[in-house]
Design a protein around this motif. Structure first.
Motif, mmCIF file in Angstrom:
data_model
loop_
_atom_site.group_PDB
_atom_site.id
_atom_site.type_symbol
_atom_site.label_atom_id
_atom_site.label_comp_id
_atom_site.label_asym_id
_atom_site.label_seq_id
_atom_site.Cartn_x
_atom_site.Cartn_y
_atom_site.Cartn_z
ATOM 1 N N GLN A 383 20.730 21.928 -22.685
ATOM 2 C CA GLN A 383 20.345 22.980 -21.749
ATOM 3 C C GLN A 383 20.177 22.349 -20.373
ATOM 4 O O GLN A 383 19.612 21.254 -20.225
ATOM 5 N N VAL A 384 20.688 23.042 -19.343
ATOM 6 C CA VAL A 384 20.797 22.451 -18.012
ATOM 7 C C VAL A 384 20.294 23.450 -16.971
ATOM 8 O O VAL A 384 20.697 24.621 -16.986
ATOM 9 N N TRP A 385 19.461 22.969 -16.061
ATOM 10 C CA TRP A 385 18.932 23.825 -15.007
ATOM 11 C C TRP A 385 19.384 23.342 -13.635
ATOM 12 O O TRP A 385 19.695 22.159 -13.443
ATOM 13 N N GLU A 386 19.408 24.275 -12.693
ATOM 14 C CA GLU A 386 19.934 23.995 -11.356
ATOM 15 C C GLU A 386 19.124 22.947 -10.611
ATOM 16 O O GLU A 386 19.666 22.184 -9.791
ATOM 17 N N ASP A 387 17.825 22.866 -10.867
ATOM 18 C CA ASP A 387 16.985 21.919 -10.127
ATOM 19 C C ASP A 387 17.130 20.484 -10.596
ATOM 20 O O ASP A 387 16.506 19.571 -10.043
ATOM 21 N N GLY A 388 17.940 20.248 -11.623
ATOM 22 C CA GLY A 388 18.153 18.899 -12.133
ATOM 23 C C GLY A 388 17.501 18.631 -13.465
ATOM 24 O O GLY A 388 17.722 17.575 -14.067
ATOM 25 N N THR A 389 16.708 19.577 -13.953
ATOM 26 C CA THR A 389 16.099 19.437 -15.271
ATOM 27 C C THR A 389 17.157 19.629 -16.359
ATOM 28 O O THR A 389 18.064 20.451 -16.222
ATOM 29 N N ALA A 390 17.026 18.881 -17.436
ATOM 30 C CA ALA A 390 17.939 19.026 -18.570
ATOM 31 C C ALA A 390 17.191 18.721 -19.855
ATOM 32 O O ALA A 390 16.171 18.016 -19.855
ATOM 33 N N LYS A 391 17.685 19.261 -20.941
ATOM 34 C CA LYS A 391 17.118 18.991 -22.263
ATOM 35 C C LYS A 391 18.259 18.789 -23.249
ATOM 36 O O LYS A 391 19.080 19.678 -23.440
ATOM 37 N N LEU A 392 18.308 17.615 -23.844
ATOM 38 C CA LEU A 392 19.321 17.290 -24.847
ATOM 39 C C LEU A 392 18.608 17.176 -26.185
ATOM 40 O O LEU A 392 17.826 16.249 -26.406
ATOM 41 N N GLY A 393 18.876 18.144 -27.081
ATOM 42 C CA GLY A 393 18.090 18.213 -28.300
ATOM 43 C C GLY A 393 16.649 18.523 -27.941
ATOM 44 O O GLY A 393 16.363 19.486 -27.238
ATOM 45 N N ASN A 394 15.747 17.672 -28.373
ATOM 46 C CA ASN A 394 14.332 17.837 -28.034
ATOM 47 C C ASN A 394 13.876 16.898 -26.934
ATOM 48 O O ASN A 394 12.678 16.797 -26.662
ATOM 49 N N THR A 395 14.834 16.230 -26.310
ATOM 50 C CA THR A 395 14.502 15.231 -25.289
ATOM 51 C C THR A 395 14.681 15.806 -23.893
ATOM 52 O O THR A 395 15.736 16.352 -23.570
ATOM 53 N N ALA A 396 13.647 15.681 -23.064
ATOM 54 C CA ALA A 396 13.700 16.175 -21.686
ATOM 55 C C ALA A 396 14.183 15.077 -20.760
ATOM 56 O O ALA A 396 13.996 13.879 -21.009
ATOM 57 N N GLY A 397 14.825 15.483 -19.670
ATOM 58 C CA GLY A 397 15.301 14.517 -18.696
ATOM 59 C C GLY A 397 15.943 15.202 -17.518
ATOM 60 O O GLY A 397 15.675 16.375 -17.215
ATOM 61 N N ARG A 445 34.683 20.270 -29.137
ATOM 62 C CA ARG A 445 34.467 21.431 -28.298
ATOM 63 C C ARG A 445 32.979 21.692 -28.112
ATOM 64 O O ARG A 445 32.172 21.449 -29.016
ATOM 65 N N PHE A 446 32.627 22.200 -26.942
ATOM 66 C CA PHE A 446 31.281 22.718 -26.730
ATOM 67 C C PHE A 446 31.394 24.152 -26.222
ATOM 68 O O PHE A 446 32.355 24.513 -25.548
ATOM 69 N N GLU A 447 30.428 24.993 -26.581
ATOM 70 C CA GLU A 447 30.460 26.400 -26.237
ATOM 71 C C GLU A 447 29.087 26.860 -25.772
ATOM 72 O O GLU A 447 28.061 26.375 -26.244
ATOM 73 N N LYS A 448 29.065 27.821 -24.856
ATOM 74 C CA LYS A 448 27.816 28.382 -24.363
ATOM 75 C C LYS A 448 27.296 29.395 -25.368
ATOM 76 O O LYS A 448 27.995 30.328 -25.759
ATOM 77 N N THR A 449 26.060 29.210 -25.795
ATOM 78 C CA THR A 449 25.438 30.097 -26.767
ATOM 79 C C THR A 449 24.037 30.467 -26.286
ATOM 80 O O THR A 449 23.492 29.855 -25.364
ATOM 81 N N ALA A 450 23.457 31.469 -26.927
ATOM 82 C CA ALA A 450 22.113 31.907 -26.562
ATOM 83 C C ALA A 450 21.101 30.827 -26.893
ATOM 84 O O ALA A 450 21.252 30.064 -27.852
ATOM 85 N N ALA A 451 20.036 30.750 -26.067
ATOM 86 C CA ALA A 451 18.996 29.743 -26.263
ATOM 87 C C ALA A 451 17.633 30.402 -26.156
ATOM 88 O O ALA A 451 17.459 31.439 -25.504
ATOM 89 N N SER A 452 16.661 29.803 -26.797
ATOM 90 C CA SER A 452 15.272 30.242 -26.688
ATOM 91 C C SER A 452 14.411 29.025 -26.406
ATOM 92 O O SER A 452 14.866 27.888 -26.499
ATOM 93 N N GLY A 453 13.189 29.238 -26.081
ATOM 94 C CA GLY A 453 12.317 28.123 -25.773
ATOM 95 C C GLY A 453 12.074 28.012 -24.287
ATOM 96 O O GLY A 453 12.716 28.674 -23.466
ATOM 97 N N SER A 454 11.165 27.149 -23.919
ATOM 98 C CA SER A 454 10.751 27.023 -22.527
ATOM 99 C C SER A 454 11.400 25.825 -21.849
ATOM 100 O O SER A 454 11.806 24.863 -22.510
ATOM 101 N N LYS A 455 11.474 25.904 -20.556
ATOM 102 C CA LYS A 455 12.005 24.807 -19.753
ATOM 103 C C LYS A 455 10.997 23.668 -19.726
ATOM 104 O O LYS A 455 9.809 23.883 -19.459
#
Length: 655
Positions: A383-397, A445-455
């Motif tokens: 999951q990727v956010w415009e401000d530079g935040t990202a989450k890969l699995g359960n890891t934030a960065g 392949r990677f595909e865009k799918t629905a996500a839940s959870g907090s940033k």
């Protein structure tokens, strides 16, 4: 790794992964963004040897074999001519005789104004169109033909015969004298249908599409079926594997050029490829119906097996197999079959974004994430956010990109994860990572799918450029490069362009090899990489089927590879090399015949028994220097060329 042998445990695991994640497909499929190589051989070798694209996929060896559709000579004013036999490189007599005295004539005049690129008014122009099963489609469904008589269809000046096939039960698959690795036969049943007596000819193709054709991609065959449906008010569609085999086993005498009956050539089937099993039952359409993934070709010359039951994989973008369409006689479409006009090739709208350290295409925001696509090994949950935040699995960065070809995840603690990527459209793409998939890496392949959870909350957020510059090895791994200024001729490659030494194979004693035997593949691949020349071939039966890339080469940021032949032919790839004593060389292809497909190579010693038993000295000896790339690719200005679009430098220049 142990060898089925060595690397070849990967395809086996991949096939299992593919089956587990794709056997269910209840939701609409986004296709507008998604992989075969077909080529004639410059030295005249039979194109039936051309082989497979193994995007290292979950569905086995992903064989995008370059095959050479021969030029189809036009015959007289009857509108019938010699038809391309696709992979065989030889033409088949495609004369269409009156099938019987019960033939009924149905005439439609006019010529299509739309091109193969899909300009018809019913086509969606959005970046990602919805592909739906026949039970939920919004497209027009034409009436089901009445009666059971063979009929002749006429479109403009072209005519073709449709043969009625009564439905029934049968055994799908090979039972005796099977090809190596043939999957277990299953019980299947097909409803009644009409099938083209012979493969579609270029005259018919011109009458429907407005241009000649000599064997094309899966998508082109699907679009041909769509346009033919519009012109005839019938639901023409690509045949399923079950429909092909049922007709070839039971009604071969009524059909031309099928299952070894005449000068047959390979033909497209609707089914997505599954190396592990046949899908049986009533009117089976295969896994991931209508999805952008590897497809199946039938009437295939698979290691000498019979052409009725043999099957091979094909990249969805690969050129070559012929087209033979069907019309259901009992329903509009088989259950789960996606109508022809609801399937569209992926397309990236808006062009390539300006080069930056944050490619905006990656941004998902709160509601979406990037997950595993239809062809994959390993796992990805990003999951990727415009401000530079990202989450890969359960890891934030945090995250940044480099030259619109590398995505880099920088965790709050620990090592970075880099993905070399190609976007197919706004909602899907293909990546390869430098981590082996057994160690948390991901290929596919990677595909865009629905996500839940907090940033997640990440402190000390940096700009993309600042984050990139903070990484060790920035100048050699991540710096922004003017990709538009890269050399386009071999003579322009100067000493300032570097070569990633990890790609060198060790001189004349070793080579990079991909063996597709365990996954029913007939074609195998070898690369010899020396500082003065890069060579990449597809091989079969101790013959070199085609040279895919050859020439001088250079790399950019240990991610981008360009090979330029002395005559100017360019081959572009993204690549990664895993670490360890037995590294894997992955590449992700920009070539039009295998767009965003990937392959996997292991380094083998020349003369070793493994490559030799697979395809003889051709695989176990050094590729000679100074060869020419396959003429099919060189001459095909659409599918034979690199699709790489370099990102433009920002207004302040690439820095």
């Amino acid at each position: 790794m142990n060898r089925i042998p060595n690397l070849w445990v990967l395809p086996a695991i991949a096939a299992l992964v593919f089956f587990l994640i794709t056997c269910s497909n209840e939701n609409p499929i986004d296709n507008n963004g998604k992989i075969d190589s077909s080529s004639s051989i410059s030295d005249g070798t039979s194109s039936s040897l051309l082989g497979g694209i193994f995007p290292g996929s979950s569905s086995s060896e992903q064989e995008s074999e370059p095959s050479s559709p021969s030029t189809e000579p036009e015959s007289s004013d009857s509108g019938q001519e010699a038809s391309s036999s696709s992979d065989e490189g030889s033409s088949s007599a495609d004369t269409q005789n009156d099938s019987s005295s019960s033939v009924v004539s149905s005439s439609v005049s006019g010529t299509s104004s739309s091109s193969r690129s899909g300009s018809s008014s019913s086509r969606s122009t959005a970046s990602s169109s919805s592909v739906k099963s026949s039970s939920s489609t919004g497209s027009q469904i034409n009436p089901v033909p009445s009666g059971k008589a063979d009929y002749t269809e006429t479109v403009g000046s072209a005519s073709f015969d449709m043969i009625y096939i009564p439905g029934g039960k049968f055994t799908l698959g090979c039972e005796t004298n099977c090809q190596p690795g043939a999957v277990k036969p299953v019980d299947a049943e097909v409803s009644s249908y009409f099938i083209m007596k012979a493969e579609a000819t270029s005259t018919l193709w011109r009458a429907v599409m407005g241009e000649s054709h000599a064997g094309g991609t899966w998508y082109e065959a699907i679009e041909f079926a769509c346009e033919l449906s519009k012109k005839t008010n019938k639901n023409y569609r690509m045949m399923t594997e079950a429909e092909f085999e049922y007709a070839a086993k039971n009604y071969k005498s009524k059909l031309s050029n099928i299952g070894g009956n005449g000068m047959t050539g390979e033909e497209w089937a609707y089914n997505s490829w599954d190396a592990d099993k046949h899908m049986g039952g009533k009117d089976p359409v295969g896994p991931t119906s209508g999805a952008h993934t590897q497809k199946t070709r039938r009437d295939a010359d698979a290691n000498g097996a019979d052409r009725v039951t043999s099957r091979l994989i094909r990249s969805i973008d690969g050129i070559g197999p012929a087209t033979r369409l069907v019309v259901s006689a009992e329903m509009a479409y088989p259950p789960g079959y996606v109508p022809s006009c609801d399937i569209h090739a992926p397309k990236l709208e808006g062009g390539e974004p300006t080069n930056s350290y944050r490619d905006p295409r990656w941004i998902t925001g709160d509601g979406y994430k990037w997950g595993k696509g239809s062809i994959a090994i390993g796992s990805i949950d990003l999951q990727v956010w415009e401000d530079g935040t990202a989450k890969l699995g359960n890891t934030a960065g945090q995250w940044f990109t480099s030259n619109n070809i590398a995505f880099v995840f920088v965790p709050n603690s620990g090592s970075v994860t880099k993905y070399a990527y190609i976007f197919l459209d706004a909602n899907q793409g293909s990546v390869i990572s430098e981590k082996d998939f057994t160690a948390g890496g991901y290929v596919g392949r990677f595909e865009k799918t629905a996500a839940s959870g907090s940033k997640p909350t990440v402190s000390d957020l940096k700009t993309g450029e600042a984050l990139a510059r903070a990484q060790p090895g920035f100048d050699s791994l991540y710096k922004m490069v003017d990709m538009e200024a890269l050399p386009k001729t071999a003579g322009a490659i100067t000493a300032s362009y570097k070569q990633d030494s990890r790609l060198l194979d060790g001189g004349d004693t070793k080579g990079w090899f991909q063996d597709n035997t365990s996954m029913q593949g007939a074609h195998h691949y070898r690369k010899d990489v020396d500082s003065d020349e890069f060579r990449f071939t597809v091989n079969q039966n101790n013959q070199r089927a085609a040279v895919l890339a050859v020439g001088k080469w250079f790399t950019i940021n240990n991610t981008f590879l360009r090979v330029i032949h002395k005559n100017g032919y360019i081959a572009d790839y993204l690549y990664t090399v895993t670490s360890g004593s037995s590294p894997t060389f992955y590449h992700n292809s920009f070539m039009g015949y295998e767009r965003a497909d990937f392959r996997m190579f292991k380094k083998e010693t020349n003369g070793s028994s493994w490559p030799r038993t697979t395809c003889g000295d051709i695989c176990s000896k050094e590729i000679p220097k100074g060869l020419d790339p396959a003429a099919m690719y060189v001459n095909d200005k659409e599918k034979g060329q690199s699709t790489f679009t370099p990102a433009k430098c920002p207004s302040g220049g690439c820095r």
